[in-house]
Design an enzyme around this catalytic site. Sequence first.
Site, PDB file in Angstrom:
ATOM      1  N   ALA A  99       0.847  -1.221  -0.148  1.00 58.41           N
ATOM      2  CA  ALA A  99      -0.071   0.127  -0.009  1.00 58.41           C
ATOM      3  C   ALA A  99       1.086   1.084   0.160  1.00 58.41           C
ATOM      4  O   ALA A  99       0.525   2.329  -0.257  1.00 58.41           O
ATOM      5  CB  ALA A  99      -1.038   0.085   1.167  1.00 58.41           C
ATOM      6  N   LYS A 100       2.151   1.237   0.305  1.00 57.50           N
ATOM      7  CA  LYS A 100       3.046   2.303   0.287  1.00 57.50           C
ATOM      8  C   LYS A 100       2.395   3.627   1.120  1.00 57.50           C
ATOM      9  O   LYS A 100       2.598   4.507   0.793  1.00 57.50           O
ATOM     10  CB  LYS A 100       3.610   2.612  -1.174  1.00 57.50           C
ATOM     11  N   ARG A 101       1.830   3.380   2.142  1.00 55.15           N
ATOM     12  CA  ARG A 101       1.334   4.746   2.853  1.00 55.15           C
ATOM     13  C   ARG A 101       2.258   5.341   3.697  1.00 55.15           C
ATOM     14  O   ARG A 101       3.227   4.883   3.985  1.00 55.15           O
ATOM     15  CB  ARG A 101       0.345   4.171   3.904  1.00 55.15           C
TER      16      ARG A 101
END
Length: 289
Positions: A99-101
């Site tokens: 998700a690379k949040r």
Amino acid sequence: MTGAPVPFGARLAAAMDEAGPLCVGIDPHVSLLDDWGLPDDAAGLREFGLRVMDAVGGHVAAVKPQAAFFERHGSAGVAALEEVIAAARAAGTLCVVDAKRGDIGSTMAGYADAFLADGSPLAGDAVTLSPYLGFGSLTPAAELAARTGRGIFVLCLTSNKEGSQVQHALGPDGVSVAASIAAQAALLNAGAVDDGLPMGSVGLVVGATVGDAARATGTDLQAVHGPLLAPGVGAQGAGERELTAVFGRARRQVLASSSRGVLAAGPDTAALRSAARRAADEASAALRG
């Protein structure tokens, strides 16, 4: 009273030893959906993801669904992602939600709850995070992951050409951004080292095709004592020579990620499983031979 959860790093180390150091990416590109005869909609993504899980669940160390491909179809796409995550859980296969949040304060805490809290339908076993609002901004996620026995993978050295503009840059102390990220991950894993665990639960994302970037930036990957998620194995060209160049003595910490190299064998279940087995064997030979 239930005991503390087994940390993600320990569970991942065991899974890598048993099934090989491979993570299969679940990336439903439009072209792959078309190749599989599936529509580019939430139903097509659901079918794609569940077919992959049916093929590789219980046969690989981990899977990594790419959240963006699901999110582009709105709430129905997110619901499909939740089903894929649930299928991984049912199969006993570790799931890294890609998700690379990355954010600050209460917003980061919200992302942490979504992807790392017990009971959340979006919570796998680990999530990818971006540290470029400062590594300390990830504290809510790191703390929640530690409490729930989950893991985080922090972007460190990525293979996109733009990444070096930030990751190779030097801070006021003369230390590169990438080296600083790795050092802070190592600090969070210090307790796992003290406890004699095989790996900590704070990992890094390091592209399998970044060449000598770790050496050039002074990034000590081995000292992280955590898993190193390496996208780019297989179809993107990274083999044994490339993995050795990138990771050196840290090779045993590497979880090689392959998506198109495995998914191109679909939609046949047996062909997908066979492709995953070959990829796992190749990763083992390259990283543990």
